[in-house]
Design an enzyme around this catalytic site. Structure first.
Site, mmCIF file in Angstrom:
data_model
loop_
_atom_site.group_PDB
_atom_site.id
_atom_site.type_symbol
_atom_site.label_atom_id
_atom_site.label_comp_id
_atom_site.label_asym_id
_atom_site.label_seq_id
_atom_site.Cartn_x
_atom_site.Cartn_y
_atom_site.Cartn_z
ATOM 1 N N HIS A 85 0.862 -1.189 0.000
ATOM 2 C CA HIS A 85 0.000 0.000 0.000
ATOM 3 C C HIS A 85 0.898 1.239 0.000
ATOM 4 C CE1 HIS A 85 -2.161 3.242 2.295
ATOM 5 N NE2 HIS A 85 -3.071 2.960 1.373
ATOM 6 N N HIS A 138 1.808 11.099 -2.259
ATOM 7 C CA HIS A 138 0.581 10.904 -1.486
ATOM 8 C C HIS A 138 -0.158 12.231 -1.488
ATOM 9 C CE1 HIS A 138 -1.466 9.116 2.333
ATOM 10 N NE2 HIS A 138 -2.161 8.932 1.237
#
Length: 590
Positions: free
Chosen positions: A123, A169
């Protein structure tokens, strides 16, 4: 002779003593050496068959083991004897190379569709640390691939000039890395640990022109390594064996204008009339305090966590680059509109990938557990950490695996017990990153029922674990690492992670002031679902005044344990193998 200063006023002296080996070892040597001082290859072969459960062991196998032991012990290939002494026998038993607890070869059937396997999944694979302010880099991607991870996630965003693509991110303080660097690092290291396919999941926040640029990058980087679907709607995905050394792209397909606009209008109209009843919407009459938190967590983090069902940019024209980009996508992602029941619907003529947060999965398994299992028999289910795990911690992976979820996505840069379970599961099948799901997760009984992990099942198998002793700490740790005043006081925790009925932890007594502790204790674990059980092993050093110190850990798939006396290597907090620390344990199935 070792000296330890205590309280600054006097010296305690400890003599390093050799631990007395448990009697089982000497008894085994005496029995199979038939009372002699040396064990022949034929006698070792009988030991391998009777004690180690190696029913197919041949004389040639035993002779090879004798030669390897003598080469390591005598540091030469030229030796005058071809038998083992008692010390040689002990060396063999303690060797993690010659006497490991599990095999390191691929042995599962690799010719079933890809959805029939648990897949080692990362992830936010590009993050070096926390989810909010750490650096994005190719280094964690490379480390994950070298460990055997087969699913790499990249969040792709436009750069500030909107003319290139970066991996970052989104909406955090993390520093970006260029997409092309990530793709090149994947190409270079994808198959360093395993030849089986690597899936790249793209969390796409791009304009149509940048999607076309990504398509060009992916094509130029991977070329013939890239798997293209033969048809836009595959009824069943190819096998890991068919896809060796292939790269697979998975993301949501780009929406064309009319379809996107139509869906948007429909959704707006439906929202005006009533609240959505799916797991991503409100259910005020059913929400508990925990679920209220869940709602806040998932809604607050949706955009920067796993935004696979929304488009960052709604195209105003039918994009010219979309068809090229769309053809790259072998596994289509996205959540259908409507409730959970609709999201878990199985379509006969195609498959897809659905993503759920860890909290949404827990909720789904409580209300629609059987539907989740049925969905994963053909489709891919990906689970990801909740948005508030800012420190890159992880969740319990067993809930996903018990319900057939193939892609239980973890923050691989973290550490802790959950990650140890992930490492343990994927030590299975030679560490190739693909673990065949047990048949019961793929079957439907005559009454149309599927596996229920909460069902009251009978004990299928009982595992006996004997913890003999441990060694190697004095080589891997400083003399004062555990205690300034004396040698360490080690104890071992042993237990099972698996379905709820099987989970338990037990521990040995502590052994005071000993670098080579001998516990010689046995534990019994009745297992209702041994196929999903993981053996947990942790060594701690008792500390009277503070938290106990960490001395090593491992996690092993019960279904792969080799019976007999085995040398079990231990790992540090992050899963890196310690150089010398290992336990001697015995496994027996009854």
């Amino acid at each position: 002779m070792g000296s330890y200063r205590m309280c600054g006023c006097f010296i305690r002296r400890f003599k390093d003593t050799e631990a007395a080996l448990p009697p089982d070892f000497n008894d085994a040597f005496n029995k199979y050496a038939e009372g002699g001082s040396h064990m022949t290859a034929e006698q070792l072969r009988r030991f391998l068959i009777d004690v180690q459960g190696q029913g197919g062991a041949t004389l040639a196998d035993a002779e090879g083991t004798v030669q390897q032991v003598l080469q390591k012990r005598l540091h030469t290939a030229n030796f005058s004897r071809d038998t083992l002494t008692l010390d040689d026998f002990h060396h063999y038993l303690f060797s993690t190379d010659l006497n490991p607890p599990i095999d390191d070869k691929v042995h599962h059937d690799m010719t079933a569709p890809l959805s029939h396997y648990f897949i080692y999944t990362g992830h936010n694979s590009y993050l070096t640390g926390n989810q909010l302010s750490s650096r994005c880099s190719i280094k964690p991607i490379i480390e994950a691939l070298k460990r055997g991870v087969r699913v790499v996630e990249l969040d792709i965003w436009p750069n500030s000039r909107k003319d290139d693509v970066r991996v970052v991110h989104g909406r955090t303080l993390t520093t970006p890395v260029k997409l092309i660097k990530c793709l090149k690092s994947i190409k270079e290291h994808a198959f360093s640990a395993s030849p089986y396919p690597v899936v790249i999941t793209l969390e796409d926040h791009l304009t149509p022109d940048l999607q076309a640029k990504v398509a060009e990058m992916v094509n130029q980087t991977f070329g013939k390594m890239l798997f293209y679907p033969q048809s836009e709607c595959l009824k069943e995905f190819p096998t890991p064996e068919d896809l060796k050394n292939k790269i697979i792209i998975s993301t949501k397909p780009p929406k064309e204008y009319l379809e996107a606009q139509s869906d948007k209008d429909k959704m707006n109209n439906s929202q005006k009339g009533k609240d959505s009843d799916d797991v991503w919407g409100k259910e005020p009459t059913e929400l508990t305090a925990d679920q209220e938190d869940e709602k806040t967590d998932s809604d607050a983090s949706e955009d920067n966590q796993d935004d696979e069902d929304t488009d960052a940019f709604e195209p105003k024209l039918r994009p010219s680059g979309a068809p090229v980009y769309k053809r790259l996508i072998a596994i289509h992602a996205g959540k259908p509109k409507g409730g959970l029941k609709e999201a878990l619907k199985v379509e006969l003529d195609k498959f897809r990938r659905l993503s759920l947060s860890e909290q949404a999965l827990e909720k789904a398994t409580k209300s629609h557990g059987a539907d989740v299992v049925r969905f994963t028999q053909k489709n891919f289910l990906r689970i990801y950490p909740k948005g508030t795990r800012f420190n890159s911690s992880n969740y319990k992976p067993l809930i996903g695996w018990m319900h057939g979820a193939q892609m239980v996505a973890f923050n691989m840069q973290g550490y802790g017990r959950s990650l140890w379970l992930m490492h343990g599961m994927f030590r299975s099948n030679g560490g190739c990153g693909y673990v065949k799901k047990p048949d019961f997760l793929m079957n439907v009984d005559p009454n149309g029922q599927v596996f229920d992990p909460k069902a009251n099942l009978p004990v299928k198998k009982t595992l006996k674990v004997k913890v003999y002793m441990g060694d190697g700490w004095r080589l891997d740790f400083k003399k004062t690492h555990f205690d300034l005043c004396s040698p360490p006081d080690f104890y071992t925790r042993v237990g099972i992670a698996g379905v709820p009925a099987d989970e338990i932890m037990k521990k040995t007594k502590k052994k005071e002031d000993n670098w080579t502790p001998v516990w010689d204790e046995e534990f019994t674990f009745p297992l209702t679902v041994p196929e999903l059980a993981l053996l947990r092993v942790e060594v701690h050093e008792y500390d009277m005044s503070e938290k106990d110190d960490f001395g090593g850990q491992t996690c092993l798939p019960v279904s792969e344990l080799k019976p007999g006396i085995r040398a079990v290597p231990l790992f540090d907090r992050k899963g890196k193998k310690l150089n010398s620390v290992r336990l001697l344990m015995r496994f027996e199935f009854v």
